[in-house]
Design a protein around this motif. Structure first.
Motif, PDB file in Angstrom:
ATOM      1  N   GLY A  42       6.225  -2.470   0.734  1.00  0.00           N
ATOM      2  CA  GLY A  42       6.858  -1.956  -0.823  1.00  0.00           C
ATOM      3  C   GLY A  42       8.283  -1.395  -0.825  1.00  0.00           C
ATOM      4  N   LYS A  43       8.367  -0.632  -1.852  1.00  0.00           N
ATOM      5  CA  LYS A  43       9.731  -0.024  -1.725  1.00  0.00           C
ATOM      6  C   LYS A  43       9.622   1.428  -2.479  1.00  0.00           C
ATOM      7  CE  LYS A  43      11.463  -1.403  -6.009  1.00  0.00           C
ATOM      8  NZ  LYS A  43      12.837  -1.971  -7.069  1.00  0.00           N
ATOM      9  N   VAL A  44      10.532   2.144  -1.984  1.00  0.00           N
ATOM     10  CA  VAL A  44      10.369   3.617  -2.758  1.00  0.00           C
ATOM     11  C   VAL A  44      10.965   3.432  -3.982  1.00  0.00           C
ATOM     12  CG1 VAL A  44      11.586   5.732  -2.544  1.00  0.00           C
ATOM     13  CG2 VAL A  44      11.025   4.526  -0.285  1.00  0.00           C
ATOM     14  N   VAL A  45      10.037   3.943  -4.924  1.00  0.00           N
ATOM     15  CA  VAL A  45      10.417   4.043  -6.452  1.00  0.00           C
ATOM     16  C   VAL A  45      11.008   5.505  -6.882  1.00  0.00           C
ATOM     17  CG1 VAL A  45       9.152   2.151  -7.049  1.00  0.00           C
ATOM     18  CG2 VAL A  45       7.962   4.120  -7.069  1.00  0.00           C
ATOM     19  N   GLU A  46      10.329   6.579  -6.131  1.00  0.00           N
ATOM     20  CA  GLU A  46      10.986   7.710  -6.373  1.00  0.00           C
ATOM     21  C   GLU A  46      11.027   8.576  -5.036  1.00  0.00           C
ATOM     22  OE1 GLU A  46      11.851   9.147  -9.164  1.00  0.00           O
ATOM     23  OE2 GLU A  46      11.162   7.484 -10.574  1.00  0.00           O
ATOM     24  N   SER A  47      11.988   9.504  -4.921  1.00  0.00           N
ATOM     25  CA  SER A  47      12.112  10.200  -3.606  1.00  0.00           C
ATOM     26  C   SER A  47      12.459  11.636  -4.281  1.00  0.00           C
ATOM     27  CB  SER A  47      13.422   9.637  -2.870  1.00  0.00           C
ATOM     28  OG  SER A  47      13.641  10.586  -1.653  1.00  0.00           O
ATOM     29  N   TYR A  48      11.577  12.583  -3.506  1.00  0.00           N
ATOM     30  CA  TYR A  48      11.844  13.910  -4.081  1.00  0.00           C
ATOM     31  C   TYR A  48      12.190  14.447  -2.597  1.00  0.00           C
ATOM     32  CZ  TYR A  48       8.343  11.958  -7.510  1.00  0.00           C
ATOM     33  OH  TYR A  48       7.978  11.075  -8.518  1.00  0.00           O
ATOM     34  N   ARG A  49      12.248  16.109  -2.701  1.00  0.00           N
ATOM     35  CA  ARG A  49      12.711  16.750  -1.415  1.00  0.00           C
ATOM     36  C   ARG A  49      12.100  16.411  -0.096  1.00  0.00           C
ATOM     37  NH1 ARG A  49      11.816  21.666   0.952  1.00  0.00           N
ATOM     38  NH2 ARG A  49      13.879  22.362   2.039  1.00  0.00           N
ATOM     39  N   ASP A  50      10.664  16.407  -0.366  1.00  0.00           N
ATOM     40  CA  ASP A  50       9.744  16.328   0.928  1.00  0.00           C
ATOM     41  C   ASP A  50       8.811  15.052   0.776  1.00  0.00           C
ATOM     42  OD1 ASP A  50      10.793  18.952   2.257  1.00  0.00           O
ATOM     43  OD2 ASP A  50       9.716  19.846   0.701  1.00  0.00           O
ATOM     44  N   THR A  51       8.981  14.422  -0.264  1.00  0.00           N
ATOM     45  CA  THR A  51       8.086  13.150  -0.307  1.00  0.00           C
ATOM     46  C   THR A  51       8.749  12.156  -1.049  1.00  0.00           C
ATOM     47  OG1 THR A  51       7.066  13.927  -2.494  1.00  0.00           O
ATOM     48  CG2 THR A  51       5.899  14.648  -0.438  1.00  0.00           C
ATOM     49  N   ALA A  52       7.815  10.977  -0.917  1.00  0.00           N
ATOM     50  CA  ALA A  52       8.555   9.659  -1.345  1.00  0.00           C
ATOM     51  C   ALA A  52       7.260   8.757  -2.182  1.00  0.00           C
ATOM     52  CB  ALA A  52       9.347   8.897  -0.732  1.00  0.00           C
ATOM     53  N   GLN A  53       7.754   8.234  -3.256  1.00  0.00           N
ATOM     54  CA  GLN A  53       6.473   7.371  -3.774  1.00  0.00           C
ATOM     55  C   GLN A  53       6.919   6.129  -3.664  1.00  0.00           C
ATOM     56  OE1 GLN A  53       5.736   8.192  -7.785  1.00  0.00           O
ATOM     57  NE2 GLN A  53       4.089   6.437  -8.021  1.00  0.00           N
ATOM     58  N   VAL A  54       5.950   5.077  -3.060  1.00  0.00           N
ATOM     59  CA  VAL A  54       5.953   3.773  -2.687  1.00  0.00           C
ATOM     60  C   VAL A  54       5.457   2.692  -3.754  1.00  0.00           C
ATOM     61  CG1 VAL A  54       5.584   1.946  -0.926  1.00  0.00           C
ATOM     62  CG2 VAL A  54       6.282   4.315  -0.148  1.00  0.00           C
ATOM     63  N   LEU A  55       6.028   1.880  -4.325  1.00  0.00           N
ATOM     64  CA  LEU A  55       5.600   0.760  -5.027  1.00  0.00           C
ATOM     65  C   LEU A  55       5.048  -0.386  -4.169  1.00  0.00           C
ATOM     66  CD1 LEU A  55       5.320  -0.569  -8.019  1.00  0.00           C
ATOM     67  CD2 LEU A  55       7.333  -1.608  -7.713  1.00  0.00           C
ATOM     68  N   LEU A  56       3.813  -0.586  -4.259  1.00  0.00           N
ATOM     69  CA  LEU A  56       3.351  -1.379  -2.941  1.00  0.00           C
ATOM     70  C   LEU A  56       3.118  -2.899  -3.700  1.00  0.00           C
ATOM     71  CD1 LEU A  56       0.116   0.450  -2.405  1.00  0.00           C
ATOM     72  CD2 LEU A  56       2.059   0.498  -0.898  1.00  0.00           C
ATOM     73  N   LEU A  57       3.456  -4.074  -2.717  1.00  0.00           N
ATOM     74  CA  LEU A  57       3.576  -4.996  -2.977  1.00  0.00           C
ATOM     75  C   LEU A  57       2.502  -5.810  -4.018  1.00  0.00           C
ATOM     76  CD1 LEU A  57       5.342  -6.879  -0.148  1.00  0.00           C
ATOM     77  CD2 LEU A  57       6.278  -6.385  -2.189  1.00  0.00           C
ATOM     78  N   THR A  58       1.022  -5.220  -3.720  1.00  0.00           N
ATOM     79  CA  THR A  58       0.237  -5.482  -4.384  1.00  0.00           C
ATOM     80  C   THR A  58       0.290  -4.942  -5.823  1.00  0.00           C
ATOM     81  OG1 THR A  58      -0.898  -3.623  -3.538  1.00  0.00           O
ATOM     82  CG2 THR A  58      -1.270  -5.639  -2.395  1.00  0.00           C
ATOM     83  N   ASP A  59       1.161  -4.021  -6.167  1.00  0.00           N
ATOM     84  CA  ASP A  59       1.313  -3.616  -7.913  1.00  0.00           C
ATOM     85  C   ASP A  59       1.802  -4.762  -8.424  1.00  0.00           C
ATOM     86  OD1 ASP A  59       2.862  -2.517 -10.020  1.00  0.00           O
ATOM     87  OD2 ASP A  59       1.864  -0.640  -9.073  1.00  0.00           O
ATOM     88  N   ARG A  60       1.063  -4.988  -9.829  1.00  0.00           N
ATOM     89  CA  ARG A  60       1.555  -6.052 -10.528  1.00  0.00           C
ATOM     90  C   ARG A  60       3.023  -6.001 -10.970  1.00  0.00           C
ATOM     91  NH1 ARG A  60      -2.305  -3.311 -14.587  1.00  0.00           N
ATOM     92  NH2 ARG A  60      -1.267  -1.676 -15.479  1.00  0.00           N
ATOM     93  N   GLU A  61       3.577  -4.863 -10.939  1.00  0.00           N
ATOM     94  CA  GLU A  61       5.064  -4.650 -11.303  1.00  0.00           C
ATOM     95  C   GLU A  61       5.977  -5.092 -10.150  1.00  0.00           C
ATOM     96  OE1 GLU A  61       6.086  -4.120 -14.410  1.00  0.00           O
ATOM     97  OE2 GLU A  61       4.090  -4.173 -15.019  1.00  0.00           O
ATOM     98  N   SER A  62       5.429  -5.614  -9.102  1.00  0.00           N
ATOM     99  CA  SER A  62       6.172  -5.583  -7.844  1.00  0.00           C
ATOM    100  C   SER A  62       6.488  -7.064  -7.585  1.00  0.00           C
ATOM    101  CB  SER A  62       5.466  -4.999  -6.523  1.00  0.00           C
ATOM    102  OG  SER A  62       6.135  -4.980  -5.407  1.00  0.00           O
ATOM    103  N   GLY A  63       7.405  -7.306  -6.686  1.00  0.00           N
ATOM    104  CA  GLY A  63       7.616  -8.671  -6.137  1.00  0.00           C
ATOM    105  C   GLY A  63       8.412  -8.481  -4.852  1.00  0.00           C
ATOM    106  N   VAL A  64       8.589  -9.828  -4.324  1.00  0.00           N
ATOM    107  CA  VAL A  64       9.138  -9.759  -3.003  1.00  0.00           C
ATOM    108  C   VAL A  64      10.118 -11.195  -2.726  1.00  0.00           C
ATOM    109  CG1 VAL A  64       7.135 -10.890  -1.569  1.00  0.00           C
ATOM    110  CG2 VAL A  64       9.008  -9.484  -0.443  1.00  0.00           C
ATOM    111  N   GLY A  65      11.085 -11.028  -2.098  1.00  0.00           N
ATOM    112  CA  GLY A  65      12.124 -12.081  -2.175  1.00  0.00           C
ATOM    113  C   GLY A  65      12.291 -12.167  -0.360  1.00  0.00           C
ATOM    114  N   ALA A  66      12.700 -13.286   0.253  1.00  0.00           N
ATOM    115  CA  ALA A  66      12.962 -13.553   1.461  1.00  0.00           C
ATOM    116  C   ALA A  66      13.820 -14.824   1.627  1.00  0.00           C
ATOM    117  CB  ALA A  66      11.560 -13.965   2.115  1.00  0.00           C
ATOM    118  N   MET A  67      14.368 -14.875   2.532  1.00  0.00           N
ATOM    119  CA  MET A  67      15.507 -16.026   2.899  1.00  0.00           C
ATOM    120  C   MET A  67      15.014 -16.488   4.378  1.00  0.00           C
ATOM    121  SD  MET A  67      19.741 -16.213   3.298  1.00  0.00           S
ATOM    122  CE  MET A  67      19.761 -15.763   1.646  1.00  0.00           C
ATOM    123  N   LEU A  68      14.998 -17.922   4.387  1.00  0.00           N
ATOM    124  CA  LEU A  68      14.754 -18.547   5.860  1.00  0.00           C
ATOM    125  C   LEU A  68      16.208 -18.542   6.422  1.00  0.00           C
ATOM    126  CD1 LEU A  68      12.584 -21.299   4.464  1.00  0.00           C
ATOM    127  CD2 LEU A  68      11.903 -19.607   5.502  1.00  0.00           C
TER     128      LEU A  68
END
Length: 93
Positions: A42-68
């Protein structure tokens, strides 16, 4: 690359998102990619001083791109419906 551990789960749009034990003081910033030895998670959606929240690829608001690398063809995938799998691929040209 920086190693981090999952220390909890937060809900976002009703979907679980992982909370990591690394944050801004470790150099973690919003929109950074999160990977495991098995691939993209996934990707980091919020970063705090000592922690970070990750949006997982399985979340309905997520997506992924790739290039061959050989053909330079780009693709992206997005979750549709309630399934936790990507069932459509869109092509960019």
């Amino acid at each position: 690359m920086l190693a981090a551990r999952v220390i909890g789960t937060k809900r976002r749009h009703g979907e679980p998102n992982d909370l990591l034990d690394r944050g801004e003081r470790d150099g973690i910033r919003r929109n950074m990619g999160v990977i495991t030895p098995d691939g993209v998670v996934g990707k980091v959606v919020e970063s705090y001083r000592d922690t970070a929240q990750v949006l997982l690829l399985t979340d309905r608001e997520s997506g992924v791109g790739a290039m061959l690398s050989d053909s330079r063809i780009s693709k992206s995938g997005r979750r549709h419906g309630r399934a936790a799998a990507f069932d459509e691929i869109y092509s960019y040209r």
